[in-house]
Enzyme design. Sequence first.
Site, PDB file in Angstrom:
ATOM      1  N   HIS A 138      25.003  34.498 -41.585  1.00 36.70           N
ATOM      2  CA  HIS A 138      25.173  33.755 -42.787  1.00 36.70           C
ATOM      3  C   HIS A 138      23.577  33.963 -43.707  1.00 36.70           C
ATOM      4  O   HIS A 138      23.502  33.792 -44.388  1.00 36.70           O
ATOM      5  CB  HIS A 138      24.638  32.157 -42.952  1.00 36.70           C
ATOM      6  CG  HIS A 138      23.459  31.832 -41.565  1.00 36.70           C
ATOM      7  ND1 HIS A 138      21.918  32.895 -41.978  1.00 36.70           N
ATOM      8  CD2 HIS A 138      22.724  31.368 -40.408  1.00 36.70           C
ATOM      9  CE1 HIS A 138      20.661  32.795 -40.914  1.00 36.70           C
ATOM     10  NE2 HIS A 138      21.555  31.575 -40.328  1.00 36.70           N
TER      11      HIS A 138
ATOM     12  N   ASP B  14      28.314  28.206 -38.947  1.00 34.63           N
ATOM     13  CA  ASP B  14      26.990  27.228 -38.259  1.00 34.63           C
ATOM     14  C   ASP B  14      26.817  25.871 -38.691  1.00 34.63           C
ATOM     15  O   ASP B  14      26.040  25.554 -38.538  1.00 34.63           O
ATOM     16  CB  ASP B  14      25.620  28.158 -39.733  1.00 34.63           C
ATOM     17  CG  ASP B  14      24.398  27.804 -39.166  1.00 34.63           C
ATOM     18  OD1 ASP B  14      23.659  26.970 -38.161  1.00 34.63           O
ATOM     19  OD2 ASP B  14      23.069  28.307 -39.904  1.00 34.63           O
TER      20      ASP B  14
ATOM     21  N   HIS C 119      18.985  36.221 -37.726  1.00 35.49           N
ATOM     22  CA  HIS C 119      19.572  35.538 -38.702  1.00 35.49           C
ATOM     23  C   HIS C 119      17.804  35.922 -39.846  1.00 35.49           C
ATOM     24  O   HIS C 119      17.114  35.734 -39.357  1.00 35.49           O
ATOM     25  CB  HIS C 119      18.525  34.102 -38.276  1.00 35.49           C
ATOM     26  CG  HIS C 119      17.835  32.539 -38.717  1.00 35.49           C
ATOM     27  ND1 HIS C 119      18.279  32.018 -39.510  1.00 35.49           N
ATOM     28  CD2 HIS C 119      16.921  32.389 -39.815  1.00 35.49           C
ATOM     29  CE1 HIS C 119      17.866  31.242 -40.009  1.00 35.49           C
ATOM     30  NE2 HIS C 119      16.667  31.628 -40.481  1.00 35.49           N
TER      31      HIS C 119
END
Lengths: 439, 362
Positions: free
Chosen positions: A246, A321, A183
């Site tokens: 993401h 997510d 992340h």
Amino acid sequence: MSILFQQARLLNPVDGIDAIGSIRVSEEGIIEKLSIGSNPLTPEAGERIIEMGGRILSPGLFDMHCHFREPGQEYKETLESGAAAAAAGGFTGVALMPNTRPVIDSPLGVAFIRHHAGGLPVDLEVIGAMTVESRGEGLAPFGKYASYGVTAVSDDGSAIQNSQIMRLAFEYASNFNLLVIQHCEDRSLTAGGVVNEGMYSTQLGLKGIPDISEAMMLARDLLLLRWLEEHKLHDPLQRPRYHAAHISTEASLNLIRQAKKDGLLVTCEVTPHHFTLCDEDMFNAEEKGSYIMKPPLSSARNREALLEALRDGTVDAIATDHAPHASHEKQCPPQEAAFGIIGLETSVGLTISQLVERNIISMQRAIELLSVNPRKIMNLQPISFKEGSVANFTLIDPLIEWKVTADKLHSKSINTPFIGKTLKGKAIGIYHKGRLQET
Amino acid sequence: MHSLKNWRNSLRTGKRPGGKHPCRKASFPVQKNVQYILQQMTPDNKPIPMADMNHLTGLSGLSADSITGLLDTAAGFKQTLRSPNASFSPTLKNRRIALVFFENSTRTRFSFEIAARNLGAGTLGFSAASSSVSKGETLSDTIKNLEAMQVDAFVLRHPSSGSAKLISRITPKPVINAGDGSNEHPTQALLDMFTLREHFGSLKGLKVTIIGDVLHSRVARSNIYGLLRAGAEVGLCGPVTLIPPDAEKLGVRLFTDLDRAIAWADTAIVLRLQLERASGTYLPSLEEYSRHYGLTDERLERTGKHLLVLHPGPINREIEISNHVADRIQPPGYSKSMLLEQVTNGIAIRMAVLETLLGGTP
């Protein structure tokens, strides 16, 4: 009782199939017969027949980035409710991020999830924490993870900020051939931030998150990976595998493009909300809670960059997510809202409406992004339609138009900005673990 | 003299002195340390044998002939050591050897002390805690002062890599490295090689796997240099985090799977997991290390190998080595522990080193 899926659009990039045909699945869940062509198979006595009428039968979709909140925050989601949401969204498998309470940073945690996964309609893959309690300090037991069948590690929710610890994590992950999922967030830049930093954060008086904070961390990781590949992690040792979660900005995508060009084993995912929305949508929303997430909804330009990266193949996977939060954690001033939104039940609809319908990607590419690639990245078995294979399907109606409503969601939480929106395309069922589940 | 002072100051302050290295200006003869020997290779690339060896700061650069010479000398001493009434000729009578230990040691210090006494030399103990080092004296000053007291040789153990080489440049007296940081521990590697040569007959082509925390290990480095020079093959096995970068460029094989390393090897040198040296942050837990890199009977049986097992000590029982593997000398058909044999051989090797460096004319 066997099931005959009659006259479906059989779409499986693993086998290179995209054609009308029929498929028979035995009572035990094995593909008995695959017939390509517009002549239906002759039904057997007592067989259940599903008339697909040209709708899509694809390999089971896989979401490699989900939060099911159990153990510890069962009021947001449980393994059971999360699995129900996954099945309703057309997923036959998901990978769970370890930031539960306690964090999944030991074989005990892995065993807990495995224990509860057995009876659920979808596969739950466990991603182990990279560091103890995801505090970014001491390495978690990757060796034990590996012997328990865990294939990936992540400190999702944050990134390891200390570069030396990150370096050791890369090395130790390669020791056991584990995927590192990052992340990407430079916390020194994002601390206290709520929404994308720019005109809208200025107008709203909210602390901003500069979009470069993502690429900043990604750049560090890629530099580390290059150095490690040159000095250590090459033949005969395992090369490191890295997956950026993401991704939301042009700068990050450019780094990924270059890393791929340089031959690093790097992949990335995007979420449906990032390729659909931008900070302007957040600005215009009455209730902003469901528009608050990390990374934040970014500028229109960054969203265009995501669409371009989906088009040119830089993006390897779509992941949701899926991050459930209770209403009181979202219906509050933006700076008090919990980060994240749910996504499992709108992923297929958004992918088809936003990407396939607008000719950004083909339906075949959509299946690659939603099923084939995430499984490959996670080192899971590919799903084949060859006779004798285990049946693992998703049934998709790409033309149906439907409205997202809170009461129809299977997730325990309803924190999605898409309630009330009409989407085109929907998963209408899954076949997995020997069971057909229609939605 | 002025420049020497500058140089000393620079050692204290970490800044480079203005002038050239004062020792090169030869108020005493140019030092022929092993690096020097390496530079003095003869045209056919054969290093000059140990006659020219003034110091033993490491095995890096030491010639195969020098190594063989030391092992042969040690073999002679070992024969005597084994005999019931061992007595050696006091070839180092009236010599004073300073054992300058800035780190704790039992085995190595005792071993040098006994080796020195066997040859008739006197030893002066030194431990950092009770010396003027605790008052802030620099390493170089300590050595120069001891030298002024007419000490004949230095045996140095120090936590900083390169310290042995450093003092070999500032004193004309022989310097023997008894372990400097993560750099070298040449007498340990020599005794390992001696043990292997005695058992296998030759080191040529022998496959030696070094298991564990190679990154922090001076024993590993000395063994890599020495074994390769002697014609053995070396494999390193450990978690990636504890394998140093670019290690394969030293000419070794790398393994992260212990089973494979064992299957490949004839013998294993098991390293101590250096709990005091921050192996800690490189690993999640000792238990996980033990599970993947501990040498156990279960593992040896699985690979069907009856390895000769060495360990420099002190051992962490049931972490890097199981009790069975550490303690079993008999019967044949199993792995064989050389741990105590190594300790005996250490005396012979250190006698050989002292004799080689200090023997002959005072």
